[in-house]
Design a protein around this motif. Sequence first.
Motif, mmCIF file in Angstrom:
data_model
loop_
_atom_site.group_PDB
_atom_site.id
_atom_site.type_symbol
_atom_site.label_atom_id
_atom_site.label_comp_id
_atom_site.label_asym_id
_atom_site.label_seq_id
_atom_site.Cartn_x
_atom_site.Cartn_y
_atom_site.Cartn_z
ATOM 1 N N TYR A 160 7.580 7.364 -6.041
ATOM 2 C CA TYR A 160 6.748 7.939 -4.990
ATOM 3 C C TYR A 160 7.280 7.421 -3.665
ATOM 4 O O TYR A 160 7.452 6.208 -3.494
ATOM 5 C CB TYR A 160 5.274 7.560 -5.177
ATOM 6 C CG TYR A 160 4.356 8.270 -4.203
ATOM 7 C CD1 TYR A 160 4.030 9.609 -4.384
ATOM 8 C CD2 TYR A 160 3.848 7.613 -3.087
ATOM 9 C CE1 TYR A 160 3.213 10.279 -3.482
ATOM 10 C CE2 TYR A 160 3.027 8.278 -2.183
ATOM 11 C CZ TYR A 160 2.707 9.602 -2.385
ATOM 12 O OH TYR A 160 1.905 10.258 -1.487
ATOM 13 N N PRO A 172 0.675 10.205 -6.382
ATOM 14 C CA PRO A 172 0.557 8.989 -5.588
ATOM 15 C C PRO A 172 -0.261 7.923 -6.322
ATOM 16 O O PRO A 172 -1.455 7.724 -6.059
ATOM 17 C CB PRO A 172 -0.172 9.475 -4.324
ATOM 18 C CG PRO A 172 -0.990 10.628 -4.790
ATOM 19 C CD PRO A 172 -0.195 11.294 -5.883
ATOM 20 N N LEU A 186 -3.886 4.757 0.112
ATOM 21 C CA LEU A 186 -4.191 4.957 -1.304
ATOM 22 C C LEU A 186 -5.534 4.341 -1.684
ATOM 23 O O LEU A 186 -6.254 4.862 -2.534
ATOM 24 C CB LEU A 186 -3.070 4.344 -2.155
ATOM 25 C CG LEU A 186 -2.839 4.931 -3.546
ATOM 26 C CD1 LEU A 186 -2.553 6.417 -3.476
ATOM 27 C CD2 LEU A 186 -1.683 4.208 -4.234
ATOM 28 N N TYR A 198 -5.431 -1.277 -3.919
ATOM 29 C CA TYR A 198 -4.174 -1.559 -3.237
ATOM 30 C C TYR A 198 -3.211 -2.251 -4.217
ATOM 31 O O TYR A 198 -3.540 -2.439 -5.395
ATOM 32 C CB TYR A 198 -4.409 -2.444 -2.023
ATOM 33 C CG TYR A 198 -5.326 -1.842 -0.979
ATOM 34 C CD1 TYR A 198 -4.820 -1.106 0.082
ATOM 35 C CD2 TYR A 198 -6.699 -2.001 -1.063
ATOM 36 C CE1 TYR A 198 -5.659 -0.543 1.041
ATOM 37 C CE2 TYR A 198 -7.564 -1.445 -0.109
ATOM 38 C CZ TYR A 198 -7.038 -0.720 0.929
ATOM 39 O OH TYR A 198 -7.871 -0.186 1.877
ATOM 40 N N ILE A 224 -0.164 3.794 -8.080
ATOM 41 C CA ILE A 224 0.446 2.483 -7.881
ATOM 42 C C ILE A 224 1.696 2.320 -8.738
ATOM 43 O O ILE A 224 2.727 1.829 -8.266
ATOM 44 C CB ILE A 224 -0.567 1.364 -8.176
ATOM 45 C CG1 ILE A 224 -1.635 1.323 -7.078
ATOM 46 C CG2 ILE A 224 0.135 0.002 -8.283
ATOM 47 C CD1 ILE A 224 -2.732 0.320 -7.305
ATOM 48 N N ASP A 264 0.844 -1.188 0.000
ATOM 49 C CA ASP A 264 0.000 0.000 0.000
ATOM 50 C C ASP A 264 0.882 1.243 0.000
ATOM 51 O O ASP A 264 2.096 1.166 0.206
ATOM 52 C CB ASP A 264 -0.910 -0.014 1.239
ATOM 53 C CG ASP A 264 -1.883 1.152 1.273
ATOM 54 O OD1 ASP A 264 -2.356 1.570 0.195
ATOM 55 O OD2 ASP A 264 -2.179 1.653 2.370
ATOM 56 N N SER A 265 0.247 2.381 -0.220
ATOM 57 C CA SER A 265 0.930 3.665 -0.123
ATOM 58 C C SER A 265 0.009 4.634 0.597
ATOM 59 O O SER A 265 -1.155 4.307 0.867
ATOM 60 C CB SER A 265 1.275 4.193 -1.517
ATOM 61 O OG SER A 265 2.018 5.391 -1.424
ATOM 62 N N ASN A 294 3.762 4.501 -9.778
ATOM 63 C CA ASN A 294 4.879 5.292 -9.251
ATOM 64 C C ASN A 294 5.447 4.689 -7.967
ATOM 65 O O ASN A 294 6.644 4.782 -7.708
ATOM 66 C CB ASN A 294 4.428 6.730 -9.006
ATOM 67 C CG ASN A 294 4.092 7.462 -10.296
ATOM 68 O OD1 ASN A 294 4.645 7.156 -11.350
ATOM 69 N ND2 ASN A 294 3.181 8.413 -10.226
ATOM 70 N N VAL A 295 4.579 4.074 -7.184
ATOM 71 C CA VAL A 295 5.049 3.369 -5.984
ATOM 72 C C VAL A 295 5.933 2.201 -6.393
ATOM 73 O O VAL A 295 7.017 1.986 -5.838
ATOM 74 C CB VAL A 295 3.862 2.867 -5.140
ATOM 75 C CG1 VAL A 295 4.373 2.047 -3.949
ATOM 76 C CG2 VAL A 295 3.025 4.034 -4.640
ATOM 77 N N LYS A 346 5.576 3.962 0.980
ATOM 78 C CA LYS A 346 4.982 2.656 0.741
ATOM 79 C C LYS A 346 5.112 1.802 1.991
ATOM 80 O O LYS A 346 5.928 2.070 2.870
ATOM 81 C CB LYS A 346 5.649 1.951 -0.446
ATOM 82 C CG LYS A 346 7.108 1.588 -0.257
ATOM 83 C CD LYS A 346 7.638 0.872 -1.482
ATOM 84 C CE LYS A 346 9.112 0.506 -1.322
ATOM 85 N NZ LYS A 346 9.645 -0.194 -2.503
ATOM 86 N N ARG A 347 4.292 0.760 2.064
ATOM 87 C CA ARG A 347 4.294 -0.121 3.233
ATOM 88 C C ARG A 347 3.663 -1.460 2.892
ATOM 89 O O ARG A 347 3.000 -1.617 1.858
ATOM 90 C CB ARG A 347 3.510 0.526 4.368
ATOM 91 C CG ARG A 347 2.058 0.848 3.968
ATOM 92 C CD ARG A 347 1.289 1.423 5.100
ATOM 93 N NE ARG A 347 -0.020 1.916 4.659
ATOM 94 C CZ ARG A 347 -0.979 2.282 5.490
ATOM 95 N NH1 ARG A 347 -0.794 2.196 6.789
ATOM 96 N NH2 ARG A 347 -2.132 2.731 5.045
#
Length: 305
Positions: free
Chosen positions: A259, A249, A232, A298, A251, A135-136, A253-254, A262-263
């Motif tokens: 970006y 923000p 997100l 997600y 997905i 997730d972000s 880019n994460v 993230k986690r």
Amino acid sequence: MRMSGEVSKRSLIFAFAVVAVAMFFVGYLASALASSNISQVGAKTVTKTVVETAGLNPRLNVAGSTTVTPIVEEAARRFSKLYPGFKISVAAIGSGPGIKAVGSGEVDIGMASRDLKEKEVEQWPDLKPFRIAMDSIAIVVHPSNPVDGLTLEQVAKIFAGEITNWKEVGGPDKPIHVITREKGSGTRDCFEHAVMKPFKKEISAKAMVQQGNPKVRTAVANDPLAIGYVSLGFVDETIKPLKIDGVEPKIENVLKGTYPIKRSLYVITKGDPDPAELMFIGYLLSPEGQKIVEELGYIPLYSVS
């Protein structure tokens, strides 16, 4: 030291093997019962009988992160349709309380949107985290706000109470209303580590505290001067996500690493999961479960290198 919560490849292979055996066993019994003299009772009763005959716990109580809750709620709904003998209740109480609840045996499965902390591992050394998604976090404002982006440092200064007027970051000459999450929140924990700590800052005590992603979203959506942060998966048309250092923000880019926030998202059991818990966790990790992750905005694990 912070715990990553990752299961080893060997453990994951073992988990899938157990799930496969359990599902085969349930399917085998269902077939046998359907062809017996109780076949007329209907599929729902047969499946419930199968669950009980297989010695599976027909009720699972799940509680924890408001970020993870939408994934688990939808997975529980679809899982219970596949196996009507199961009843899965899901409560959104936050990551910290969820970890405490599973650690103390109050629930079967906890949900967390952060890694386990060292003190939690020390208190409950038998906790078993399973990563189910990535997730972000988006920094969000009211849609009418003319500010489209901030630097990470500007965000840190706003939440620390050092920047207090929107005109300081290109907005109107109006005060900034800062909205944050409660202590113990996994979303707050991620925000603090990704945004505040790099600049050695802390969230201001004057920030308005909201419990859960939905309440933060509602608060920002109802206040043209507000700024907050949400998972997100909770971004919708009622709020505007800001670019951070020029990066949206999103997905993609994460995943590209452009970006900065993230986690990992987890479900957690106390000790090794029992067969029923393992079946549900296996469903979350299955293609069907990961499709739910993607549908809800997600990041599915198959997208993560």
